[in-house]
Design a protein around this motif. Structure first.
Motif, PDB file in Angstrom:
ATOM      1  N   ARG A  80       0.840  -1.205   0.000  1.00 49.21           N
ATOM      2  CA  ARG A  80       0.000   0.000   0.000  1.00 49.21           C
ATOM      3  C   ARG A  80       0.871   1.251   0.000  1.00 49.21           C
ATOM      4  NH1 ARG A  80      -3.498   2.738  -2.066  1.00 49.21           N
ATOM      5  NH2 ARG A  80      -4.709   4.111  -0.747  1.00 49.21           N
ATOM      6  N   GLU A 138       2.280   1.710  -3.432  1.00 54.37           N
ATOM      7  CA  GLU A 138       1.239   2.198  -4.340  1.00 54.37           C
ATOM      8  C   GLU A 138       0.985   3.691  -4.136  1.00 54.37           C
ATOM      9  OE1 GLU A 138      -1.366  -1.927  -4.775  1.00 54.37           O
ATOM     10  OE2 GLU A 138      -1.884  -0.480  -3.209  1.00 54.37           O
ATOM     11  N   THR A 191       5.006   1.371  -7.581  1.00 54.17           N
ATOM     12  CA  THR A 191       4.589   0.164  -8.304  1.00 54.17           C
ATOM     13  C   THR A 191       4.481   0.413  -9.807  1.00 54.17           C
ATOM     14  OG1 THR A 191       2.282   0.645  -7.787  1.00 54.17           O
ATOM     15  CG2 THR A 191       3.425  -0.914  -6.345  1.00 54.17           C
TER      16      THR A 191
END
Length: 122
Positions: free
Chosen positions: A99, A102, A107
Motif C-alpha cells: 500500500r 502504491e 509500483t
C-alpha cells in the motif's frame, strides 16, 4: 541452479536480516524484519547491481512487515542503478508495505510479483 555466494547480515538484532544468493544469473535478495533508516545502508548494498546497470535482481519482501521512507529511497536508487539493461523486481510484498509503494507510485516503476518464482519467470 544456485551459485555458492551467499551473504547473511543483520542491521541490528531486531532489525532487518538480509540474505543474497545468485540463482540462474539472478540475484535473489531475501529480506526479513523492518526496513527503516537503521537498515537502509545494508539494503542499499544488498540491492546494488553487480556489475552496475546490467544485473537482474529480485527482492523477496515476504518477510518485511514495515518499511519507512528510507526504504522507498533505497528502492528508487536501486531501480535507477539497474537501468537500462538490468531490472529490479519485488516479490511477496505484504499488503501494508505494498500500500505504501502504491501511494508513492513506486509500483508503476518497479514490478511486483506474488512470489520469487513468478518474478524470475516474468
Amino acid at each position: 541452479m544456485a551459485d555458492t555466494a551467499h551473504i547473511y547480515e543483520a542491521a541490528e538484532p531486531d532489525g532487518l536480516s538480509i540474505s543474497r544468493a545468485v540463482v540462474d544469473g539472478v540475484a535473489v535478495v531475501t529480506l526479513a524484519g523492518e526496513i527503516d533508516h537503521h537498515a537502509s545502508g545494508l539494503l542499499r548494498q544488498a540491492l546494488a547491481p553487480d556489475p552496475p546497470g546490467t544485473a537482474r535482481t529480485v527482492a523477496d519482501f515476504a518477510g518485511v512487515a514495515f518499511m519507512d521512507s528510507s526504504g522507498i529511497n533505497v528502492l528508487i536508487g536501486a531501480h535507477q542503478a539497474h537501468d537500462p539493461s538490468g531490472w529490479l523486481r519485488l516479490a511477496g510484498v505484504r499488503r501494508p508495505v505494498l500500500r505504501t509503494l502504491e501511494i508513492v507510485g513506486l509500483t508503476t516503476l518497479i514490478d511486483c510479483y506474488p512470489d520469487v518464482r513468478e518474478a524470475m519467470a516474468a
